[in-house]
Design a protein around this motif. Structure first.
Motif, PDB file in Angstrom:
ATOM      1  N   GLN A  33       0.856  -1.184   0.000  1.00 45.64           N
ATOM      2  CA  GLN A  33       0.000   0.000   0.000  1.00 45.64           C
ATOM      3  C   GLN A  33       0.889   1.230   0.000  1.00 45.64           C
ATOM      4  OE1 GLN A  33      -3.020  -0.061   2.996  1.00 45.64           O
ATOM      5  NE2 GLN A  33      -3.992   1.804   2.239  1.00 45.64           N
ATOM      6  N   ASN A  85      -3.265   3.549  -2.349  1.00 47.58           N
ATOM      7  CA  ASN A  85      -3.471   2.554  -3.399  1.00 47.58           C
ATOM      8  C   ASN A  85      -2.789   1.248  -3.018  1.00 47.58           C
ATOM      9  OD1 ASN A  85      -4.763   4.480  -5.065  1.00 47.58           O
ATOM     10  ND2 ASN A  85      -2.774   5.210  -5.773  1.00 47.58           N
ATOM     11  N   HIS A 120      -1.138  -2.176  -4.328  1.00 50.13           N
ATOM     12  CA  HIS A 120      -0.507  -2.775  -5.506  1.00 50.13           C
ATOM     13  C   HIS A 120      -0.294  -4.259  -5.228  1.00 50.13           C
ATOM     14  CE1 HIS A 120       0.425   1.217  -7.168  1.00 50.13           C
ATOM     15  NE2 HIS A 120       0.629   1.561  -5.908  1.00 50.13           N
TER      16      HIS A 120
END
Length: 165
Positions: free
Chosen positions: A112, A117, A119
């Motif tokens: 993160q 976000n 990944h």
């Protein structure tokens, strides 16, 4: 000591070698038969076998270049030393690939970033279950700065050396 990515024979590299060799054989047959024949039939063999051979040769070269490029990207990422620590989220089977009726294992990990976000990264294929052998629940994922498109999951760092007999 410079680290290099390990080279693993994958489907693309195997197909590249096969197409490359077939291309050379077909081209040699077409050119050789044309040189021995003085008739128009020789040109037919040149166009049919030589053209097919050239097509196979070009496809093989493209596949081999793709393999070489991927390996050079992984080596460059390892040598740059820029990595993130990702948490291992699981070990799954890659059902898209089957070798002798068995699918390889893939270690999935997640990271993160500061923006929130998440990944997801996948390791290269392993033909043994790595889960009981993992030394850590985090793994280094080598990336290009903030660009996570090119990455290399260094799964070898958290696994013991495995020798198959």
């Amino acid at each position: 000591m410079e680290r290099k990515a390990k080279f693993a024979m994958n489907t693309i590299s195997i197909l590249g070698i096969i197409f490359f060799c077939m291309g050379i054989v077909f081209m040699a047959f077409g050119i050789g038969f044309t040189a021995l024949s003085q008739e128009e039939m020789g040109l037919v063999f040149l166009w049919s076998f030589g053209g097919t051979g050239l097509s196979f040769l070009l496809i093989g070269i493209v596949f081999l270049l793709m393999t070489i490029k991927k390996k050079s990207i992984h080596t460059r990422l390892l040598q740059s030393g820029s990595y993130i620590l990702a948490e291992i989220s699981g070990v799954t089977l890659n059902y898209n690939i089957r070798v002798n009726g068995k699918s390889p294992y893939v270690v999935e990990c997640r990271y993160q970033d500061g923006s929130g976000n998440v990944h997801i990264f996948k390791s290269s294929c392993l033909f043994f279950d790595p889960y009981p052998l993992l030394k850590s629940q985090t793994v280094k994922v080598y990336v290009e700065g903030e660009n996570y498109k090119h990455y290399y999951v260094d799964i070898d760092e958290i696994l013991p050396k495995v020798i198959r007999h």
